[in-house]
Design a protein around this motif. Sequence first.
Motif, short mmCIF file in Angstrom:
data_model
loop_
_atom_site.label_atom_id
_atom_site.label_comp_id
_atom_site.label_asym_id
_atom_site.label_seq_id
_atom_site.Cartn_x
_atom_site.Cartn_y
_atom_site.Cartn_z
N THR A 74 5.14 -3.96 11.90
CA THR A 74 6.33 -3.15 11.65
C THR A 74 6.86 -2.53 12.94
OG1 THR A 74 5.13 -1.10 11.30
CG2 THR A 74 5.41 -2.55 9.38
N PHE A 75 8.13 -2.16 12.90
CA PHE A 75 8.74 -1.50 14.06
C PHE A 75 7.98 -0.22 14.40
CE2 PHE A 75 12.81 -3.65 12.53
CZ PHE A 75 12.69 -4.69 13.43
N GLU A 76 7.61 0.54 13.36
CA GLU A 76 6.90 1.81 13.61
C GLU A 76 5.58 1.59 14.33
OE1 GLU A 76 8.04 4.97 13.40
OE2 GLU A 76 9.90 3.93 12.93
N VAL A 81 5.10 0.12 22.79
CA VAL A 81 6.17 0.17 23.78
C VAL A 81 5.95 1.37 24.71
CG1 VAL A 81 8.66 0.53 24.12
CG2 VAL A 81 7.86 -1.03 22.32
N GLU A 82 5.63 2.52 24.14
CA GLU A 82 5.38 3.72 24.94
C GLU A 82 4.22 3.51 25.91
OE1 GLU A 82 6.91 7.24 21.96
OE2 GLU A 82 4.93 6.38 21.58
N THR A 83 3.18 2.83 25.45
CA THR A 83 2.03 2.56 26.31
C THR A 83 2.42 1.67 27.48
OG1 THR A 83 0.47 2.82 24.49
CG2 THR A 83 -0.30 1.53 26.38
N ILE A 84 3.19 0.62 27.20
CA ILE A 84 3.65 -0.28 28.27
C ILE A 84 4.47 0.50 29.30
CG2 ILE A 84 5.20 -2.22 28.80
CD1 ILE A 84 4.33 -3.41 26.03
N VAL A 85 5.41 1.30 28.82
CA VAL A 85 6.28 2.06 29.72
C VAL A 85 5.46 3.00 30.61
CG1 VAL A 85 8.06 3.87 29.75
CG2 VAL A 85 8.33 1.87 28.27
N GLU A 132 17.21 0.55 19.87
CA GLU A 132 17.72 1.75 20.55
C GLU A 132 16.55 2.56 21.11
OE1 GLU A 132 20.04 3.53 17.45
OE2 GLU A 132 21.82 2.33 17.91
N PHE A 133 15.48 2.67 20.32
CA PHE A 133 14.26 3.35 20.79
C PHE A 133 13.71 2.64 22.03
CE2 PHE A 133 9.64 3.13 20.94
CZ PHE A 133 9.31 4.47 21.08
N VAL A 134 13.62 1.32 21.98
CA VAL A 134 13.12 0.55 23.12
C VAL A 134 13.98 0.83 24.36
CG1 VAL A 134 12.77 -1.78 24.06
CG2 VAL A 134 12.04 -1.25 21.72
N CYS A 135 15.30 0.82 24.18
CA CYS A 135 16.21 1.05 25.30
C CYS A 135 16.07 2.46 25.86
CB CYS A 135 17.66 0.75 24.89
SG CYS A 135 17.96 -1.02 24.68
N GLU A 136 15.84 3.44 25.00
CA GLU A 136 15.61 4.81 25.47
C GLU A 136 14.33 4.87 26.31
OE1 GLU A 136 15.60 7.23 21.95
OE2 GLU A 136 17.70 6.79 21.54
N GLN A 137 13.30 4.17 25.86
CA GLN A 137 12.04 4.13 26.63
C GLN A 137 12.26 3.47 27.97
OE1 GLN A 137 8.95 5.53 25.62
NE2 GLN A 137 10.40 6.47 24.20
N VAL A 138 12.97 2.36 27.97
CA VAL A 138 13.25 1.62 29.22
C VAL A 138 14.08 2.48 30.16
CG1 VAL A 138 14.52 -0.36 30.16
CG2 VAL A 138 12.96 -0.67 28.21
N ALA A 139 15.04 3.22 29.63
CA ALA A 139 15.89 4.09 30.46
C ALA A 139 15.04 5.08 31.25
CB ALA A 139 16.90 4.82 29.58
N GLY A 140 13.94 5.51 30.66
CA GLY A 140 13.04 6.43 31.35
C GLY A 140 12.36 5.83 32.56
N LEU A 141 12.31 4.50 32.62
CA LEU A 141 11.71 3.79 33.76
C LEU A 141 12.68 3.68 34.93
CD1 LEU A 141 10.16 0.59 32.15
CD2 LEU A 141 8.93 2.48 33.17
N LEU A 142 13.97 3.70 34.62
CA LEU A 142 14.98 3.27 35.61
C LEU A 142 15.61 4.43 36.35
CD1 LEU A 142 16.57 0.63 33.26
CD2 LEU A 142 14.84 0.25 35.01
#
Length: 151
Positions: free
Chosen positions: A2-4, A10-14, A141-151
Amino acid sequence: MTFESLKPQVETIVSQTSQTIDERLLAICELLENHIDYYNWVGFYFKNGDKDELKLGPYVGEPTDHTIIPFGKGICGQVAVSNENFVVPDVAAQDNYIACSITVKAEIVIPIFVNGENIGQIDIDSNTPDPFSEADERFLEFVCEQVAGLL
């Protein structure tokens, strides 16, 4: 899966600061492509410097010739201009679609914002007709918010 249940992964990868940004972006692509059956190509495009074009970043799936996409061209190029999510249930019905593979039936593109500026996007192709729901949009959108924190 599931997405949840994917969100903490995703958070761990980031948070893996020992890896480069590209390595982490690729790991996110692999996670999504491996765990969501109808995600058949997962990749990132980013604004190419000061140019009005997108440049392909890390991705998983079939190789693509579309390494540079002008703003306004194709689904990704349209999202670069509109700054809005774009869900395409049937790519054959889109006039401004750039075909990557004859097997692709649907596409979803979600922009990535840093300080209010659209700096890139996640692009997902599916070989399944009309697979994307509002749940996919919210998750990406959640994934993109996490990725934005990397950039």
